[in-house]
Design an enzyme around this catalytic site. Structure first.
Site, PDB file in Angstrom:
ATOM      1  N   LYS A   1       0.852  -1.193   0.000  1.00 20.42           N
ATOM      2  CA  LYS A   1       0.000   0.000   0.000  1.00 20.42           C
ATOM      3  C   LYS A   1       0.883   1.236   0.000  1.00 20.42           C
ATOM      4  CE  LYS A   1      -3.668   2.409   2.451  1.00 20.42           C
ATOM      5  NZ  LYS A   1      -4.719   2.337   3.468  1.00 20.42           N
TER       6      LYS A   1
ATOM      7  N   LYS B   1      -2.253  -1.633  -3.797  1.00 18.51           N
ATOM      8  CA  LYS B   1      -3.111  -0.453  -3.754  1.00 18.51           C
ATOM      9  C   LYS B   1      -2.289   0.817  -3.814  1.00 18.51           C
ATOM     10  CE  LYS B   1      -6.202   1.704  -0.519  1.00 18.51           C
ATOM     11  NZ  LYS B   1      -6.716   1.691   0.799  1.00 18.51           N
TER      12      LYS B   1
HETATM   13  C1  PBG Z   1      -7.648   3.536   5.478  1.00 17.06           C
HETATM   14  C2  PBG Z   1      -7.903   3.253   4.065  1.00 17.06           C
HETATM   15  C3  PBG Z   1      -7.729   4.138   2.994  1.00 17.06           C
HETATM   16  C4  PBG Z   1      -8.237   3.505   1.878  1.00 17.06           C
HETATM   17  C5  PBG Z   1      -8.677   2.231   2.265  1.00 17.06           C
HETATM   18  N1  PBG Z   1      -8.453   2.089   3.627  1.00 17.06           N
HETATM   19  C6  PBG Z   1      -7.223   5.541   2.958  1.00 17.06           C
HETATM   20  C7  PBG Z   1      -5.902   5.848   3.473  1.00 17.06           C
HETATM   21  O1  PBG Z   1      -5.034   5.000   3.684  1.00 17.06           O
HETATM   22  O2  PBG Z   1      -5.701   7.044   3.736  1.00 17.06           O
HETATM   23  C8  PBG Z   1      -8.297   4.126   0.515  1.00 17.06           C
HETATM   24  C9  PBG Z   1      -9.327   3.599  -0.413  1.00 17.06           C
HETATM   25  C10 PBG Z   1      -9.637   4.470  -1.571  1.00 17.06           C
HETATM   26  O3  PBG Z   1      -9.049   5.548  -1.795  1.00 17.06           O
HETATM   27  O4  PBG Z   1     -10.527   4.061  -2.324  1.00 17.06           O
HETATM   28  N2  PBG Z   1      -6.683   2.841   6.120  1.00 17.06           N
END
Ligand code: PBG
Length: 327
Positions: A198, A251
């Site tokens: 991520k 992601k």
């Molecule tokens: C939170 C989380 C996020 C997303 C999924 N879980 C945002 C972040 O890490 O700030 C993003 C999902 C998206 O943008 O569709 N932990």
């Protein structure tokens, strides 16, 4: 001289019939994970301003939305709770409330649509007054204390009936810790989909609007990965598999298709790609301006995930695509 190539790739593109005979990848409704947002209240839905046509639902409407996804052939949802400001604190206490919004949502969905596979987001940002995925002490996001809380959070989701927990926090060692708790507490069959790779990405912007979860200070670069790194992502994956993850997630999706391919080639486990909020909004914005065709762009973007090697695709287009596949 006349040109007579013996190998003519265009032979297999001559008609729609032959093109479909040699098509290598396909999308099916069952490939998708539907991300869903929900809130407190009754019989209401609110459109997320930066995500056209995407809503937060109160639980009574959420369960109907889940059922309608199921009727379209979709088989899994990923849940995100929008917690009231008054319930946010520095410890993210509401995250482990057995009667919290997330826990009630899981129970309500399982009651209305027991066959839907329910995944839950595990991270503190929607619950924390600091808006970070872990606990903050003296301006730092601390690892080990966060992991303990995330373990309790995952357990409370399992107790509510979640089929799979999805830790998105990027703390070190959290997959092993969560796996251990689930085993010890009698939930050996609850899966873990790790957000293993991520990145600290600007493409999460609209999501943070949806949950009102933007970091209160600083950014997420001390826990989410540097977009410039690939090998580090493979290290994260190796750790998470060893610690007991069942599915590895990459992601965002489109800017990181190389990682989907690398992870799929190196590790023989199911790989998920998350087409995040910013990717969804960007396609919508271009379509609204008349610069792209919405349907074509969404279909092309998701077939790209399959071609790159993704087995599962989390996408805000899931329902639209399931509808297209059915028609
Ligand atoms: C939170 C989380 C996020 C997303 C999924 N879980 C945002 C972040 O890490 O700030 C993003 C999902 C998206 O943008 O569709 N932990």
């Amino acid at each position: 001289m006349t040109v007579h190539p013996y190998t003519r790739p265009r032979r297999l593109r001559k008609s729609s019939a032959v093109r479909s005979l040699v098509q290598e990848n396909h999308i099916r409704a069952t490939d998708f994970i539907v991300p869903l947002f929900f809130m407190e209240g009754q019989s209401a839905k609110e459109e997320i301003p930066s995500m056209p046509g995407y809503y937060r639902y109160t639980l009574d409407l959420l369960v109907e939305e889940v059922q309608s996804c199921f009727d379209l052939g979709l088989r899994s949802v990923l849940l995100f709770a929008k917690v009231k400001d008054a319930l946010k604190d520095a410890k993210g206490s509401e995250a482990i409330n057995p009667d919290g919004l997330m826990q009630r949502a899981v129970k309500a969905i399982k009651k209305r649509c027991p066959e839907m596979y329910v995944m839950t987001d595990v991270a503190l940002d929607p619950y924390s007054s600091d808006g970070h995925d872990g606990l903050v002490e003296n301006g730092e996001i601390v690892n080990d204390a966060s992991v303990e809380l995330l373990g309790e959070m995952a357990l409370s989701h399992a107790q509510a009936g979640a089929d799979m927990v999805a830790p998105s926090d990027m703390m070190d060692g959290r997959i092993g810790y969560i796996r251990e708790i689930l085993e010890e507490q009698g939930f050996p069959n609850v899966g873990i989909m790790s957000y293993a790779v991520k990145y600290a990405s600007c493409f999460y912007g609209p999501f943070r609007d949806a949950l009102d979860s933007a970091p209160g200070f600083g950014d997420k670069k001390t826990y989410q990965m540097n977009p410039a790194n690939a090998e580090e992502g493979l290290t994260e994956c190796a750790l998470d598999i060893q610690e007991g993850a069942d599915v590895l997630m990459i992601k965002p999706g489109m800017p990181y298709l190389d990682m989907v391919r690398l992870v799929k080639e190196k590790f023989k486990v199911p790989v998920a790609a998350y087409q995040v909020s910013g990717e969804f909004s960007m396609i919508h914005a271009a379509a609204e301006k008349g610069w792209l065709n919405l349907e074509d762009a969404m279909l092309e973007s998701v077939i790209g995930f399959k071609r790159a090697g993704a087995d599962l695709i989390a996408s805000y287009f899931a329902k639209d695509i399931a509808r297209l596949l059915k028609s």
